[in-house]
Design a protein around this motif. Structure first.
Motif, short mmCIF file in Angstrom:
data_model
loop_
_atom_site.label_atom_id
_atom_site.label_comp_id
_atom_site.label_asym_id
_atom_site.label_seq_id
_atom_site.Cartn_x
_atom_site.Cartn_y
_atom_site.Cartn_z
N GLU A 19 0.84 -1.21 0.00
CA GLU A 19 0.00 0.00 0.00
C GLU A 19 0.87 1.26 0.00
O GLU A 19 0.36 2.36 -0.26
CB GLU A 19 -0.91 0.05 1.24
CG GLU A 19 -1.95 -1.04 1.31
CD GLU A 19 -3.14 -0.81 0.38
OE1 GLU A 19 -3.17 0.21 -0.32
OE2 GLU A 19 -4.02 -1.69 0.37
N ASN A 20 2.14 1.12 0.36
CA ASN A 20 3.01 2.28 0.46
C ASN A 20 4.08 2.32 -0.62
O ASN A 20 5.12 2.98 -0.47
CB ASN A 20 3.64 2.36 1.86
CG ASN A 20 2.63 2.81 2.89
OD1 ASN A 20 1.71 3.57 2.57
ND2 ASN A 20 2.77 2.34 4.12
N ASP A 22 5.00 7.31 2.62
CA ASP A 22 4.51 7.07 3.98
C ASP A 22 5.63 6.68 4.96
O ASP A 22 5.64 5.57 5.50
CB ASP A 22 3.43 5.97 3.92
CG ASP A 22 2.47 6.05 5.09
OD1 ASP A 22 2.72 6.85 6.00
OD2 ASP A 22 1.49 5.29 5.09
MG LIG Z 1 0.13 4.56 3.62
#
Ligand SMILES: [Mg+2]
Ligand SMILES: Nc1ncnc2c1ncn2[C@@H]1O[C@H](COP(=O)(O)OP(=O)(O)O)[C@@H](O)[C@H]1O
Length: 224
Positions: free
Chosen positions: A121-122, A134
């Motif tokens: 997700e990052n 992030d």
């Molecule tokens: Mg994130």
């Protein structure tokens, strides 16, 4: 402003075609440290969006155009093994950087730069290659804890979606986690309890995730 992403602690808005504004929802929170870590990692060759400005809870960053690695995996599940390798390579690139001495040692002795939230997700998949976002949790320590953290997240996270797809997603997640761990090539044994304790301190995990993390790391879940 066009909203690009909503996270737990921050909202991300488009600032024209080339920049984004990442704003902590808590106006008293400073993005100063995160900006410094990102600029430092970038200056040491880690693919990270450029930092243009920081002001209190606001961070102005280079816009990275592309889906997250998580989205790319859903769209192109046949690239799973390759993406797991890319993620392991990103970990290696981060850990090859000696941490700056102003970064705190929260997860054991060691001097590598750690991201501590480096999962699909990052990672944004841009035309120029994958880039890591992030950096809120960045710390100084042993590389194994960072890899263990990601392996736990990959193995325990519950990907939302329809029930009919859950079994397929769970199988793919397991394969991804295993392939990533093998590609990273580190002995995670001693690092797992440390990484798990950090994750279990997160009160937002659901009960099933807590149980899985505790089981995977062979530790007791202190509750929450
Ligand atoms: Mg994130
Ligand atoms: N530099 C960037 N360029 C483009 N989109 C971004 C950028 N940084 C963040 N985003 C978008 O915002 C979302 C959340 O950003 P992130 O930094 O991961 O914050 P969170 O703490 O909310 O997870 C990302 O998934 C992405 O869609």
């Amino acid at each position: 402003m066009q909203l690009l992403g909503v996270g737990r602690d921050a909202d991300v808005f488009a600032l024209g075609p080339d920049r984004v504004l990442r704003r902590y929802r808590d106006p008293g929170r400073s993005a100063e440290r995160e900006a410094a870590v990102m600029a430092y990692a970038r200056s040491h060759g880690v693919p990270v969006p450029e930092v243009f400005d920081v002001d209190g809870p606001d961070l102005v960053l280079e816009r990275a155009d592309g889906p997250t690695m998580a989205d790319a995996l859903v769209r192109r599940p046949w690239t799973l093994a390759r993406q797991a390798g890319v993620l392991a390579t990103l970990h290696r690139a981060v850990h090859a950087v000696p941490a700056p001495d102003w970064l705190d040692r929260r997860v054991g002795t060691g001097d590598a730069l750690l991201h501590l939230d480096l999962h699909p997700e990052n990672v944004l998949m841009t035309a120029a290659g994958p880039t890591v976002i992030d950096w809120t949790n960045a710390a100084r320590g042993p590389a194994e804890v960072d890899v263990a953290d990601t392996w736990l997240v990959l193995s325990a996270a519950r990907v939302p979606g329809p029930a009919w797809r859950a079994a397929t997603v769970a199988a793919a997640q397991g394969t991804f986690a295993r392939t990533f761990r093998r590609a990273a090539g580190l002995d995670l044994g001693p690092a797992l309890p440390t990484a798990a304790a950090r994750r279990l301190a997160d009160r937002n995990l659901d009960g099933r995730e807590r149980q899985r993390i505790a089981r995977l790391a062979g530790v007791a879940d202190g509750g929450g």
